[in-house]
Design a protein around this motif. Structure first.
Motif, PDB file in Angstrom:
ATOM      1  N   GLN A  70       0.825  -1.217   0.000  1.00  0.00           N
ATOM      2  CA  GLN A  70       0.000   0.000   0.000  1.00  0.00           C
ATOM      3  C   GLN A  70       0.858   1.267   0.000  1.00  0.00           C
ATOM      4  OE1 GLN A  70      -2.652  -0.487   3.370  1.00  0.00           O
ATOM      5  NE2 GLN A  70      -1.060  -0.112   4.876  1.00  0.00           N
ATOM      6  N   ARG A  71       2.096   1.158  -0.445  1.00  0.00           N
ATOM      7  CA  ARG A  71       2.968   2.331  -0.464  1.00  0.00           C
ATOM      8  C   ARG A  71       2.507   3.384  -1.464  1.00  0.00           C
ATOM      9  NH1 ARG A  71       8.109   0.086  -0.362  1.00  0.00           N
ATOM     10  NH2 ARG A  71       7.935   0.118   1.911  1.00  0.00           N
ATOM     11  N   HIS A  72       1.740   2.988  -2.487  1.00  0.00           N
ATOM     12  CA  HIS A  72       1.189   3.989  -3.411  1.00  0.00           C
ATOM     13  C   HIS A  72       0.365   5.029  -2.663  1.00  0.00           C
ATOM     14  CE1 HIS A  72      -1.299   0.258  -3.336  1.00  0.00           C
ATOM     15  NE2 HIS A  72      -2.212   1.123  -2.915  1.00  0.00           N
ATOM     16  N   GLY A  73      -0.233   4.639  -1.520  1.00  0.00           N
ATOM     17  CA  GLY A  73      -1.019   5.571  -0.729  1.00  0.00           C
ATOM     18  C   GLY A  73      -0.201   6.403   0.234  1.00  0.00           C
ATOM     19  N   GLY A  74       1.079   6.111   0.343  1.00  0.00           N
ATOM     20  CA  GLY A  74       1.955   6.865   1.237  1.00  0.00           C
ATOM     21  C   GLY A  74       3.393   6.718   0.805  1.00  0.00           C
ATOM     22  N   PRO A  75       3.761   7.336  -0.320  1.00  0.00           N
ATOM     23  CA  PRO A  75       5.092   7.114  -0.895  1.00  0.00           C
ATOM     24  C   PRO A  75       6.202   7.952  -0.260  1.00  0.00           C
ATOM     25  CG  PRO A  75       3.849   8.583  -2.289  1.00  0.00           C
ATOM     26  CD  PRO A  75       2.917   8.179  -1.192  1.00  0.00           C
ATOM     27  N   ASP A  76       5.848   8.870   0.653  1.00  0.00           N
ATOM     28  CA  ASP A  76       6.840   9.834   1.119  1.00  0.00           C
ATOM     29  C   ASP A  76       7.671   9.349   2.296  1.00  0.00           C
ATOM     30  OD1 ASP A  76       6.055  11.679  -0.833  1.00  0.00           O
ATOM     31  OD2 ASP A  76       4.401  12.379   0.412  1.00  0.00           O
ATOM     32  N   ALA A  77       7.167   8.409   3.087  1.00  0.00           N
ATOM     33  CA  ALA A  77       7.923   7.888   4.229  1.00  0.00           C
ATOM     34  C   ALA A  77       7.222   6.649   4.749  1.00  0.00           C
ATOM     35  CB  ALA A  77       8.048   8.925   5.337  1.00  0.00           C
ATOM     36  N   THR A  78       7.985   5.768   5.389  1.00  0.00           N
ATOM     37  CA  THR A  78       7.437   4.595   6.067  1.00  0.00           C
ATOM     38  C   THR A  78       7.984   4.569   7.482  1.00  0.00           C
ATOM     39  OG1 THR A  78       7.248   3.305   4.032  1.00  0.00           O
ATOM     40  CG2 THR A  78       7.262   2.083   6.093  1.00  0.00           C
ATOM     41  N   GLY A  79       7.094   4.416   8.457  1.00  0.00           N
ATOM     42  CA  GLY A  79       7.510   4.340   9.848  1.00  0.00           C
ATOM     43  C   GLY A  79       6.904   3.136  10.529  1.00  0.00           C
ATOM     44  N   MET A  80       7.676   2.490  11.407  1.00  0.00           N
ATOM     45  CA  MET A  80       7.176   1.318  12.125  1.00  0.00           C
ATOM     46  C   MET A  80       7.682   1.320  13.554  1.00  0.00           C
ATOM     47  SD  MET A  80       7.721  -1.819   9.425  1.00  0.00           S
ATOM     48  CE  MET A  80       7.563  -1.577   7.651  1.00  0.00           C
ATOM     49  N   ALA A  81       6.891   0.709  14.440  1.00  0.00           N
ATOM     50  CA  ALA A  81       7.306   0.418  15.805  1.00  0.00           C
ATOM     51  C   ALA A  81       6.839  -0.997  16.107  1.00  0.00           C
ATOM     52  CB  ALA A  81       6.698   1.409  16.785  1.00  0.00           C
ATOM     53  N   GLN A  82       7.743  -1.856  16.585  1.00  0.00           N
ATOM     54  CA  GLN A  82       7.410  -3.254  16.824  1.00  0.00           C
ATOM     55  C   GLN A  82       7.945  -3.723  18.176  1.00  0.00           C
ATOM     56  OE1 GLN A  82       8.735  -4.856  12.644  1.00  0.00           O
ATOM     57  NE2 GLN A  82       7.352  -6.371  13.530  1.00  0.00           N
ATOM     58  N   THR A  83       7.164  -4.597  18.810  1.00  0.00           N
ATOM     59  CA  THR A  83       7.601  -5.350  19.978  1.00  0.00           C
ATOM     60  C   THR A  83       7.212  -6.807  19.704  1.00  0.00           C
ATOM     61  OG1 THR A  83       5.552  -5.310  21.267  1.00  0.00           O
ATOM     62  CG2 THR A  83       6.969  -3.342  21.386  1.00  0.00           C
ATOM     63  N   PRO A  84       7.551  -7.739  20.601  1.00  0.00           N
ATOM     64  CA  PRO A  84       7.121  -9.122  20.365  1.00  0.00           C
ATOM     65  C   PRO A  84       5.610  -9.307  20.340  1.00  0.00           C
ATOM     66  CG  PRO A  84       8.933  -9.062  21.939  1.00  0.00           C
ATOM     67  CD  PRO A  84       8.519  -7.641  21.708  1.00  0.00           C
ATOM     68  N   ASP A  85       4.842  -8.370  20.911  1.00  0.00           N
ATOM     69  CA  ASP A  85       3.393  -8.549  21.024  1.00  0.00           C
ATOM     70  C   ASP A  85       2.571  -7.654  20.104  1.00  0.00           C
ATOM     71  OD1 ASP A  85       3.530 -10.482  23.121  1.00  0.00           O
ATOM     72  OD2 ASP A  85       3.963  -8.852  24.528  1.00  0.00           O
ATOM     73  N   TRP A  86       3.140  -6.566  19.633  1.00  0.00           N
ATOM     74  CA  TRP A  86       2.359  -5.638  18.814  1.00  0.00           C
ATOM     75  C   TRP A  86       3.265  -4.895  17.852  1.00  0.00           C
ATOM     76  CZ3 TRP A  86       3.946  -0.645  19.129  1.00  0.00           C
ATOM     77  CH2 TRP A  86       4.584  -0.228  20.304  1.00  0.00           C
ATOM     78  N   GLY A  87       2.642  -4.349  16.816  1.00  0.00           N
ATOM     79  CA  GLY A  87       3.381  -3.540  15.855  1.00  0.00           C
ATOM     80  C   GLY A  87       2.454  -2.524  15.213  1.00  0.00           C
ATOM     81  N   LEU A  88       2.989  -1.334  14.972  1.00  0.00           N
ATOM     82  CA  LEU A  88       2.262  -0.275  14.273  1.00  0.00           C
ATOM     83  C   LEU A  88       3.090   0.164  13.075  1.00  0.00           C
ATOM     84  CD1 LEU A  88       1.163   2.033  17.256  1.00  0.00           C
ATOM     85  CD2 LEU A  88      -0.206   0.255  16.134  1.00  0.00           C
ATOM     86  N   GLY A  89       2.442   0.398  11.946  1.00  0.00           N
ATOM     87  CA  GLY A  89       3.146   0.842  10.750  1.00  0.00           C
ATOM     88  C   GLY A  89       2.361   1.891   9.998  1.00  0.00           C
ATOM     89  N   ASN A  90       3.100   2.656   9.197  1.00  0.00           N
ATOM     90  CA  ASN A  90       2.489   3.777   8.473  1.00  0.00           C
ATOM     91  C   ASN A  90       3.241   4.045   7.192  1.00  0.00           C
ATOM     92  OD1 ASN A  90       3.435   6.931   8.275  1.00  0.00           O
ATOM     93  ND2 ASN A  90       1.220   6.724   8.275  1.00  0.00           N
ATOM     94  N   ASN A  91       2.484   4.309   6.111  1.00  0.00           N
ATOM     95  CA  ASN A  91       3.034   4.876   4.872  1.00  0.00           C
ATOM     96  C   ASN A  91       2.513   6.307   4.783  1.00  0.00           C
ATOM     97  OD1 ASN A  91       1.973   1.821   3.909  1.00  0.00           O
ATOM     98  ND2 ASN A  91       4.120   2.269   3.516  1.00  0.00           N
TER      99      ASN A  91
END
Length: 613
Positions: free
Chosen positions: A24-45
């Motif tokens: 889905q990077r076509h919807g957010g081509p300017d940057a990608t950010g993520m935060a992950q732990t063993p139990d959860w993860g959040l990501g953004n384009n």
């Protein structure tokens, strides 16, 4: 404007997270950010629209509250001032940067303070166990797809359905009744998708779950203007004033903004109001050749009156087969509206011309009572006649009698046990409080608009990295529309009475007085022997091919082609179009979902993925 994704109370590898991000990077081509732990993860384009140098996500990275966000918060400046006065320090002027502090200030009720379009995922790590909160805007302008596994209490989510499949192990089973639901309402309604294990978070919803727990789901009540007036002139004046204010707010961005101008009332009114704020650029789409429903001359007249720089986009129907495959891929599930092809091509042209934001006229018909099916149903109900079957058939891609004739006996028996409409939606539509038009308006706004229109606009604009903004979906505008009396919507054969009155004097007389016509692809004229679209459809809907799954009678589909060739008809052509779209979807997703989970690239999706890279 962005794309978001993540998981909770489960494990996803970095490779899976990167795969979902890439899909889905076509919807957010300017940057990608993520935060992950063993139990959860959040990501953004990220698609940078406000504060181009700020806006790093997850917002609040490393803190006790982290948020990924897709959309626009139009009142973020007001919220920022209030939060800073309470002692909060915000890192930049990006609209989403207010979200962690707003949650810390107001808790789960913080969404009540948001005015905009959004989906968001918020991770609160302050308690003994982490808590995840998901939220959607009031009408579903920004969808969120998710898979909740009740057995292991795990969640995976994303802004686009094809991206969600990138997690693997999702979408292995298509809902057996999905074809009937699709043909009945042109796309699945409510929380359902084509897949048994994938749902959509409903509009105005807050979903909260602690790690290892079960979710609490709350749907916020709809906004209704409590000071509504019954005087037609006053109501129209309020609508004009409110729309003027909202269009002005939606023009604010740190990137170029354009206008989609079809030449009909709704987008033309948005264009006229936008032009009051300065020079504007308008875009209209048409088809090479001579076809019915060509509105380009109306759009140009509106643009000229507004003093706009007008961009006429023209596409060649010979390229529709390839365009259809790209469109279906980005939607992720079938949508029977032929205008989807034009929508995809139009937003691609907007982006190619250098614009990142575009205002549209979508949702005015739902808010103000603009559809012919609304008028007919209201008049039939007033005369004491049955209105419901005609209204439901008008919603469909194939009326009930035609659907039954296309199905095999076994499939007809199966779908009677699993109705296409959510039970709550059907009950309120047929037996809920208020007049028939009140109930239809609720149904159109709460179910059809988000599923059929808004997801299509979102996916096909973001496919080209364009943020579509919808003034008629603003909370203040929808609240005014919900409060209107029947006669302020429809009376004496006229639809959208209050909106027409609000537009008086702002638009050319020819636009205000012209008969209402659908903004659509003239598929009846285009789906005929000798065209590339006809040959493509005949190939994909060959009797043996459509009969293979045991749902459709290949001979009945073949007879539908024969009828369309002999005497072109809107009902037959839309049904054939819908079946063609479904077959393209099956080719891209149903037959390849396991390969998608493994490789992240389904057959037929190479060109959009080149764009996404």
């Amino acid at each position: 404007m962005c794309r978001i994704f993540g998981y909770f109370n489960t494990v996803a590898t970095p490779h899976e997270m990167r795969t979902v991000a890439a899909l889905q990077r076509h919807g957010g081509p300017d940057a990608t950010g993520m935060a992950q732990t063993p139990d959860w993860g959040l990501g953004n384009n990220r698609l940078a629209v406000v504060d181009l140098d700020g806006g790093e996500q997850p917002y609040g990275r490393g803190g006790p509250v982290q948020v990924v966000f897709n959309g626009e918060i139009y009142n973020h400046e007001e919220l920022r001032r209030g939060l800073e006065a309470r002692g909060h320090s915000l890192p930049d002027r990006c609209d989403g940067s207010v979200l962690p502090a707003l949650y810390l200030e107001y808790g789960e009720e913080f969404t009540e303070h948001l005015d905009g379009m959004y989906t968001l995922a918020l991770l609160d790590s302050r308690g003994e166990v982490p808590r995840l909160l998901l939220a959607t805007d009031h009408v579903g302008m920004k969808p969120l797809y998710y898979r909740w596994d009740a057995t292991d209490r795990s969640l995976r989510f994303s802004s686009e359905l094809p991206a969600l499949l990138g997690f693997g192990g999702i979408g292995a089973r298509v809902r057996e009744s999905a074809l009937d639901a699709y043909l009945s309402t042109r796309t699945p309604f409510g929380t359902r998708t084509m897949y048994e294990d994938v749902e959509v978070l409903e509009p105005g919803t807050v979903w909260v779950c602690e790690l290892g727990g079960t979710p609490r789901v709350r749907r916020r009540p709809a906004d209704v203007d409590g000071t509504a007036v019954r005087d037609g002139f006053t109501a129209a004046r309020r609508v004009r004033h409110t729309l003027r204010s909202e269009v002005g707010r939606l023009l604010v961005a740190d990137v170029p903004v354009a206008l989609i101008t079809s030449g009909g009332l709704d987008s033309s009114l948005v264009t006229a109001l936008a032009a009051e704020h300065g020079p504007v650029h308008t875009f209209n789409i048409a088809y090479r050749g001579t076809w019915p429903f060509d509105e380009r001359h109306f759009a140009r007249e509106v643009a000229e009156r507004a003093g706009a720089t007008h961009h006429q986009v023209e596409i060649d129907p010979a390229g529709f087969p390839e365009l259809l495959e790209d469109t279906v891929w980005h939607l992720g599930q079938p949508n029977a509206d032929p205008i989807a092809l034009s929508t995809f091509a139009l937003f691609r042209a907007v982006r190619d011309a250098g614009f990142t934001v575009a205002l549209t006229g979508d949702a005015a018909d739902e808010v103000f009572g603009g559809y012919e099916r609304m008028r007919v149903a209201a008049e039939r109900a007033a005369a004491g006649a049955d209105w419901s079957q005609g209204y439901l058939d008008a919603l469909s891609a194939a009326p009930a009698a035609l659907r039954n004739g296309l199905y095999t006996e076994a499939y007809r028996a199966h779908v009677t046990t699993d109705p296409a409409l959510p039970a709550a939606a059907r009950d309120d539509l047929l037996h809920g409080p208020g007049t028939v038009l009140d109930r239809i308006t609720r149904f159109e706004l709460d179910y059809r608009l988000p599923a059929y229109h808004l997801r299509r606009v979102d996916h096909l604009s973001m496919a080209s990295s364009v943020e579509a903004r919808v003034p008629f979906c603003q909370r203040s505008v929808v609240a005014l529309g919900r409060a209107l009396a029947d006669h302020q919507r429809i009376q004496g054969g006229q639809v959208k009475r209050t909106l027409y009155a609000a537009a008086a004097g702002l638009l050319p007389d020819r636009v205000l007085s012209r008969p209402k016509q659908p903004f659509t692809l003239p598929v009846t004229a285009m789906l005929r022997p000798g065209t590339s679209l006809w040959e493509y459809a005949r190939d994909l809907l060959a009797p043996g091919r459509v009969s293979a799954a045991g749902r459709l009678d290949g001979r009945a589909v073949d007879a539908l082609f024969a009828a369309q060739a002999d005497r072109p008809d809107d009902t037959a052509s839309l049904a054939l179009w819908a079946l063609l779209v479904h077959e393209v979807w099956e080719e891209q997703f149903r037959h390849s979902v396991r390969r998608l989970g493994a490789a992240g690239v389904p057959p037929g999706a190479t060109r959009p993925l080149v764009v996404a890279a």
